[in-house]
Design an enzyme around this catalytic site. Structure first.
Site, short mmCIF file in Angstrom:
data_model
loop_
_atom_site.label_atom_id
_atom_site.label_comp_id
_atom_site.label_asym_id
_atom_site.label_seq_id
_atom_site.Cartn_x
_atom_site.Cartn_y
_atom_site.Cartn_z
N CYS A 139 115.55 21.90 -34.20
CA CYS A 139 115.74 23.35 -34.29
C CYS A 139 117.19 23.64 -34.67
O CYS A 139 118.12 23.11 -34.05
CB CYS A 139 115.41 23.97 -32.94
SG CYS A 139 115.78 25.73 -32.86
N CYS A 144 118.88 25.55 -31.40
CA CYS A 144 119.20 24.92 -30.11
C CYS A 144 119.20 23.40 -30.17
O CYS A 144 119.54 22.75 -29.18
CB CYS A 144 118.24 25.40 -29.04
SG CYS A 144 116.55 24.79 -29.25
N CYS A 181 110.25 27.92 -31.99
CA CYS A 181 110.77 26.84 -31.15
C CYS A 181 110.45 27.17 -29.70
O CYS A 181 110.79 28.25 -29.21
CB CYS A 181 112.28 26.72 -31.36
SG CYS A 181 113.07 25.62 -30.16
N CYS A 207 113.90 27.79 -27.54
CA CYS A 207 114.79 28.94 -27.70
C CYS A 207 114.08 30.16 -28.31
O CYS A 207 114.69 31.23 -28.42
CB CYS A 207 116.01 28.59 -28.55
SG CYS A 207 115.69 28.40 -30.31
N CYS A 223 104.41 25.94 -42.22
CA CYS A 223 105.27 26.40 -43.31
C CYS A 223 106.57 26.88 -42.68
O CYS A 223 106.61 27.93 -42.03
CB CYS A 223 104.55 27.53 -44.05
SG CYS A 223 105.43 28.13 -45.49
ZN LIG Z 1 115.26 26.17 -30.69
#
Ligand SMILES: [Zn+2]
Length: 144
Positions: free
Chosen positions: A56, A59, A102, A105, A127
């Site tokens: 990510c 984070c 995610c 976060c 996607c």
């Molecule tokens: Zn994240």
């Protein structure tokens, strides 16, 4: 406001809008926090198929393995599967699509589409905006 109380459903990484603005680029903020979309075909990872992990961009939590990335031709990076528990799904406000975020976060990654006929184990296409993820090559040393 800056409640530390766990609201449930949200992940382990919680920051205020100001904190996110401080650590993200304007484009990252627009996509991860405001659920924007990068322009088709402009993402840096669309055509990357090297060995490694995609974390990510907000984070740093690992989200996808390179082995699940495939060339969808859609103009954005595509994966057929996320790492277990790393990605949340929710109905998109548009009423048609399924948004993926995610799990740690809450950052917006993109959308997941099912049953499009891609020859992958899941017949799903995550996607994902390149801006939302950060590629870590398999042979690179840990950054921390
Ligand atoms: Zn994240």
């Amino acid at each position: 406001m800056a409640g530390a109380g766990d609201g449930g459903g949200s992940g382990s990484v919680q920051k205020s809008e100001e904190e996110w603005r401080a650590i993200l680029s304007p484009e990252q903020f627009r996509i991860l926090r405001l659920k924007g979309t990068e322009l088709r075909g402009t993402g840096e990872y669309d055509k990357v198929f090297a060995d490694g992990i995609y974390n990510c961009a907000g984070c740093g939590t690992p989200l996808y393995k390179s082995g699940t990335k495939f060339n969808s031709g859609c103009g954005w990076p595509a994966f057929f599967e996320g790492l277990p528990g790393a990605i949340n799904r929710s109905p998109d406000p548009d009423g048609r699509r399924t948004e993926i975020t995610c799990a740690a976060c809450g950052g917006h990654l993109g959308h997941v589409f099912k049953g499009e006929g891609f020859k992958t184990p899941t017949d799903e296409r995550h996607c994902v905006n390149s801006v939302s993820i950060k590629f870590v090559p398999a042979n690179s040393p840990p950054s921390l």
